[in-house]
Motif scaffolding. Structure first.
Motif, PDB file in Angstrom:
ATOM      1  N   TRP A 139       2.539 -11.808  -4.200  1.00  0.00           N
ATOM      2  CA  TRP A 139       3.404 -11.556  -5.189  1.00  0.00           C
ATOM      3  C   TRP A 139       4.174 -12.850  -5.804  1.00  0.00           C
ATOM      4  O   TRP A 139       5.205 -13.119  -6.174  1.00  0.00           O
ATOM      5  CB  TRP A 139       4.819 -10.794  -4.910  1.00  0.00           C
ATOM      6  N   TYR A 177       3.483  -4.297   2.047  1.00  0.00           N
ATOM      7  CA  TYR A 177       2.175  -3.967   1.390  1.00  0.00           C
ATOM      8  C   TYR A 177       1.421  -3.168   2.191  1.00  0.00           C
ATOM      9  O   TYR A 177       0.817  -2.053   1.558  1.00  0.00           O
ATOM     10  CB  TYR A 177       1.751  -5.240   0.951  1.00  0.00           C
ATOM     11  N   SER A 186       5.431   5.020  -1.847  1.00  0.00           N
ATOM     12  CA  SER A 186       6.407   4.081  -1.677  1.00  0.00           C
ATOM     13  C   SER A 186       7.052   4.308  -0.405  1.00  0.00           C
ATOM     14  O   SER A 186       7.487   5.468  -0.016  1.00  0.00           O
ATOM     15  CB  SER A 186       7.314   3.831  -3.016  1.00  0.00           C
ATOM     16  N   HIS A 208      14.218  -2.218  -2.808  1.00  0.00           N
ATOM     17  CA  HIS A 208      13.443  -2.863  -3.959  1.00  0.00           C
ATOM     18  C   HIS A 208      12.704  -3.753  -3.434  1.00  0.00           C
ATOM     19  O   HIS A 208      12.713  -4.290  -2.547  1.00  0.00           O
ATOM     20  CB  HIS A 208      14.623  -3.625  -4.953  1.00  0.00           C
ATOM     21  N   ARG A 211       9.784  -7.958  -9.425  1.00  0.00           N
ATOM     22  CA  ARG A 211       9.048  -7.350 -10.637  1.00  0.00           C
ATOM     23  C   ARG A 211       7.541  -7.704 -10.504  1.00  0.00           C
ATOM     24  O   ARG A 211       6.872  -7.058 -11.372  1.00  0.00           O
ATOM     25  CB  ARG A 211       9.770  -7.956 -11.745  1.00  0.00           C
ATOM     26  N   SER A 213       5.919  -7.096  -7.725  1.00  0.00           N
ATOM     27  CA  SER A 213       5.372  -6.290  -6.632  1.00  0.00           C
ATOM     28  C   SER A 213       4.777  -4.952  -6.941  1.00  0.00           C
ATOM     29  O   SER A 213       5.389  -4.055  -5.971  1.00  0.00           O
ATOM     30  CB  SER A 213       6.064  -6.350  -5.447  1.00  0.00           C
ATOM     31  N   VAL A 214       4.061  -4.763  -7.906  1.00  0.00           N
ATOM     32  CA  VAL A 214       3.643  -3.447  -8.229  1.00  0.00           C
ATOM     33  C   VAL A 214       2.275  -3.205  -8.175  1.00  0.00           C
ATOM     34  O   VAL A 214       1.607  -4.129  -8.423  1.00  0.00           O
ATOM     35  CB  VAL A 214       4.255  -2.998  -9.803  1.00  0.00           C
ATOM     36  N   ASP A 216      -1.355  -0.090  -8.083  1.00  0.00           N
ATOM     37  CA  ASP A 216      -1.863   1.050  -8.548  1.00  0.00           C
ATOM     38  C   ASP A 216      -2.175   1.854  -7.308  1.00  0.00           C
ATOM     39  O   ASP A 216      -3.052   1.469  -6.560  1.00  0.00           O
ATOM     40  CB  ASP A 216      -3.050   0.744  -9.387  1.00  0.00           C
ATOM     41  N   PRO A 221       1.701   3.624 -10.815  1.00  0.00           N
ATOM     42  CA  PRO A 221       2.217   2.288 -10.414  1.00  0.00           C
ATOM     43  C   PRO A 221       3.325   2.651  -9.290  1.00  0.00           C
ATOM     44  O   PRO A 221       4.022   3.333  -9.451  1.00  0.00           O
ATOM     45  CB  PRO A 221       2.971   1.845 -11.582  1.00  0.00           C
ATOM     46  N   VAL A 222       3.309   2.057  -8.282  1.00  0.00           N
ATOM     47  CA  VAL A 222       4.109   2.002  -7.119  1.00  0.00           C
ATOM     48  C   VAL A 222       4.787   0.615  -6.773  1.00  0.00           C
ATOM     49  O   VAL A 222       3.882  -0.090  -6.752  1.00  0.00           O
ATOM     50  CB  VAL A 222       3.464   2.744  -5.872  1.00  0.00           C
ATOM     51  N   GLU A 223       5.947   0.588  -6.601  1.00  0.00           N
ATOM     52  CA  GLU A 223       6.662  -0.608  -6.253  1.00  0.00           C
ATOM     53  C   GLU A 223       6.714  -0.827  -4.861  1.00  0.00           C
ATOM     54  O   GLU A 223       6.799   0.028  -4.016  1.00  0.00           O
ATOM     55  CB  GLU A 223       8.133  -0.663  -6.614  1.00  0.00           C
TER      56      GLU A 223
END
Length: 345
Positions: A139, A177, A186, A208, A211, A213-214, A216, A221-223
């Motif tokens: 990230w 991750y 998530s 959280h 911004r 760290s998203v 596929d 899209p997953v944070e």
């Protein structure tokens, strides 16, 4: 276990006293975080921040709340307390048979971060004990810039996984991750469904990432959440909800007669890491009075930002203590512990 007794008056005095001592500087969270983080570079905050609203906390003894201070329903940043919550989510993967502690991660999570001669040796246990020795960037943050890595003087370079220990947020994010890829969901979703909602937690907590760290996942899209708040993000949680997580661990994974987490995982989480005896799976173990000298050796803790964020669990006293932005946390643990008498002494 017999019944514990509480000196309620003394406990009330203690929480009143500590409620008045809080990290006022954190009301300006941007300036506060910049002063806390001594990284050489890559200091940019990439996750959400929340200003401190005051000290808050709760004390639970024998399964019920016996004292509170501040507003324990206000969500506050948890900093590295988040790491121990990652451990709880890892436990759900363990219970599902997805996570085998000594299996090399690359066998089940196929991403470049786990390729190469060193990285292919990294197991889930190494990530959970912060002994992976992983070097790289995730990230946009390289492992080498995390200054807190070097504070404990156990950071060793160039040795195989399992032979050194470092408190490193980038490596922590690597675990989050890997777990996200393992679950294909998530982590906050998993935590909410399987732990927080069953515990009767509020809906005021959130978790959280950055911004950046998203990922596929199957076209969505997953944070990917962070395991701390070093660059913002992490868990933002009311003290009262945090205490419920502590209670779950104290009760060895059961709540109201329902098993949410295996007792085996609780035991593994609280077993000492070979290269860092006071550390388990992202939990601090006080057996040798580190990092809490003079506090009960039976305590286990999640701690963030120098202990200003704290989840203390002491099975010997059936005690759970959760606090946010409370200064002198060691004194708080000692004093609160003194108000509880267990039948075994």
């Amino acid at each position: 276990m017999g019944h514990v007794s509480v000196d309620q008056q003394q406990l009330e005095r203690t929480v009143r006293e500590f409620g008045a001592r809080w990290t006022r500087d954190a009301a300006d969270i941007e300036t506060y975080l910049a002063a806390q983080v001594s990284d050489a570079s890559h200091r940019e905050v990439v996750g959400p921040l929340r200003a401190a609203s005051g000290a808050s906390g709760v004390v639970r003894v024998g399964g019920r709340e016996v004292a509170a201070w501040g507003d324990p329903d206000v969500p506050e940043m948890a900093f590295s307390v988040t790491k121990s919550v990652v451990s709880v989510v890892a436990g759900l993967a363990f219970d599902d048979g997805l996570l085998v502690p000594d299996q090399p991660v690359h066998q089940v999570v196929d991403v470049p971060e786990f390729r190469g001669p060193h990285n292919e040796q990294i197991t889930w246990r190494h990530l959970l004990q912060q002994s992976s020795q992983w070097e790289g960037e995730l990230w946009g943050k390289p492992t080498s810039v995390d200054a807190q890595s070097f504070r404990e003087r156990t950071e060793v370079h160039g040795t195989p996984p399992g032979q050194g220990w470092a408190y490193n947020d980038v490596r922590m994010n690597l675990l989050a991750y890997a777990l996200t890829l393992l679950f294909r969901r998530s982590l906050p979703e998993v935590l909410r469904e399987r732990v927080m909602d069953p515990l009767g937690a509020s809906d005021r907590w959130s978790w959280h990432g950055y911004r950046t760290s998203v990922v596929d996942l199957d076209g969505r899209p997953v944070e990917v959440v962070s395991g701390g708040a070093h660059w913002g993000g992490g868990l933002i949680v009311p003290a009262r909800d945090l205490a419920l997580i502590g209670q779950l661990l104290l009760d060895r994974g059961t709540h109201a007669g329902t098993r949410l987490l295996s007792a085996e995982w609780v035991d593994q989480s609280w077993a000492p890491c070979p290269v860092k005896r006071e550390y388990g799976y992202l939990w601090w173990l006080n057996d040798e009075q580190v990092p809490w000298p003079g506090a009960p050796a039976t305590g286990r803790s999640a701690r963030g930002n120098g202990g200003r964020h704290l989840l203390w669990v002491d099975p010997a006293r059936e005690l759970v203590l959760a606090s946010h932005w409370t200064e002198e946390p060691l004194d708080l643990i000692r004093e609160a512990s003194r108000t509880v008498t267990s039948p075994t002494g």
